[in-house]
Design a protein around this motif. Structure first.
Motif, PDB file in Angstrom:
ATOM      1  N   GLY A 123       0.597  -1.110  -0.066  1.00  0.00           N
ATOM      2  CA  GLY A 123      -0.287  -0.019   0.191  1.00  0.00           C
ATOM      3  C   GLY A 123       1.443   1.168   0.012  1.00  0.00           C
ATOM      4  O   GLY A 123       0.685   2.519  -1.032  1.00  0.00           O
ATOM      5  N   GLN A 124       1.693   0.797   0.781  1.00  0.00           N
ATOM      6  CA  GLN A 124       2.897   2.005   1.323  1.00  0.00           C
ATOM      7  C   GLN A 124       3.349   3.227  -1.086  1.00  0.00           C
ATOM      8  O   GLN A 124       3.405   3.771  -0.986  1.00  0.00           O
ATOM      9  N   GLU A 125       4.069   1.181  -1.298  1.00  0.00           N
ATOM     10  CA  GLU A 125       4.380   1.977  -2.701  1.00  0.00           C
ATOM     11  C   GLU A 125       3.522   2.238  -3.785  1.00  0.00           C
ATOM     12  O   GLU A 125       3.734   3.723  -4.586  1.00  0.00           O
ATOM     13  N   ILE A 126       2.332   2.010  -3.891  1.00  0.00           N
ATOM     14  CA  ILE A 126       1.250   2.587  -4.508  1.00  0.00           C
ATOM     15  C   ILE A 126       0.887   3.799  -4.044  1.00  0.00           C
ATOM     16  O   ILE A 126       0.940   5.178  -4.730  1.00  0.00           O
ATOM     17  N   PHE A 127       1.000   4.113  -2.659  1.00  0.00           N
ATOM     18  CA  PHE A 127       0.778   5.267  -2.156  1.00  0.00           C
ATOM     19  C   PHE A 127       1.850   6.891  -2.964  1.00  0.00           C
ATOM     20  O   PHE A 127       0.789   7.346  -3.708  1.00  0.00           O
ATOM     21  N   GLU A 128       2.663   6.219  -2.342  1.00  0.00           N
ATOM     22  CA  GLU A 128       3.338   6.780  -3.282  1.00  0.00           C
ATOM     23  C   GLU A 128       3.983   7.280  -4.217  1.00  0.00           C
ATOM     24  O   GLU A 128       5.104   7.992  -5.004  1.00  0.00           O
ATOM     25  N   HIS A 129       4.083   6.473  -4.731  1.00  0.00           N
ATOM     26  CA  HIS A 129       4.059   5.933  -5.985  1.00  0.00           C
ATOM     27  C   HIS A 129       3.530   5.575  -7.715  1.00  0.00           C
ATOM     28  O   HIS A 129       3.816   5.522  -8.481  1.00  0.00           O
ATOM     29  N   GLY A 130       2.255   4.867  -6.804  1.00  0.00           N
ATOM     30  CA  GLY A 130       1.029   4.675  -7.885  1.00  0.00           C
ATOM     31  C   GLY A 130       1.358   3.506  -8.628  1.00  0.00           C
ATOM     32  O   GLY A 130       2.079   2.612  -8.246  1.00  0.00           O
TER      33      GLY A 130
END
Length: 204
Positions: A123-130
């Motif tokens: 989730g952090q990866e998606i939040f920060e990088h899409g």
């Protein structure tokens, strides 16, 4: 008295000790309205304990104002909006809306519970990088590096993961149609990605 989704708005005001009128008097301050009307679902100071109802504490005032007006104008059509907020928002005049927004925005933020480590990392990866290969932009672009929100883009940090996931679902099915950008994003995220983002944001 048991209050539920089908409870008439008038009953909610009676239960809170207020008389329902076409609009709350402008002299009503946000703290009193919040305590007598909003706290039953959203918790004292907007610190909701039920994942069905969003936390409002530390939310941006611009977002709260926009959503209350959206409820009043029926721009948000998901079931929970119709059941809980359409009638309530119809009773709030402009002064009451602004007062509530200012009150909740001043309440201290609270952090949610941590979740599965692998989902949180995803989730952090998606939040920060899409999700570049799907054209999904980083959530942080609009919602802030820490999920703190900015203007009409809401604070997401610390929010209930169940509530966040449900909002992605209603953006996807079109019943919440007041944010075209989110509708587009929701359609490109699969369930696992949506859950991962929700789990990450709750932990913030």
């Amino acid at each position: 008295m048991i209050l539920g989704p089908g409870t008439p708005v008038i009953a909610l005001f009676v239960a809170a000790g207020l008389i329902a009128t076409p609009a709350l008097a402008q002299s009503e301050d946000g703290a009193r309205i919040a305590m007598q009307i909003c706290s039953g679902c959203h918790g004292v100071g907007g610190r909701s304990e039920s994942p069905m109802f969003p936390k409002l504490n530390a939310q941006t005032p611009e977002y709260i104002e926009a959503q209350l007006k959206g409820f009043r104008e029926h721009a948000r059509g998901e079931n929970t909006a119709r059941d809980y907020m359409w009638g309530m928002a119809a009773l709030l005049d402009e002064a009451a809306v602004k007062s509530l927004a200012a009150y909740f925005s001043r309440q201290p933020a609270t952090r949610g519970a941590s979740g599965d480590a692998a989902l949180t990392a995803k989730g952090q990866e998606i939040f920060e990088h899409g999700v570049p290969d799907k054209g999904v932009p980083a959530c942080a672009t609009c919602h802030g590096a820490q999920g703190q929100g900015a203007g009409t883009f809401p604070r997401l940090a610390g929010q209930h993961k169940e509530y966040l996931f449900h909002q992605i679902e209603v953006f996807k099915n079109g019943t919440r149609g007041n944010a075209p950008v989110m509708s587009a994003v929701a359609h490109t995220l699969n369930d696992e990605q949506a859950k991962a983002v929700a789990v990450y944001l709750q932990s913030r």
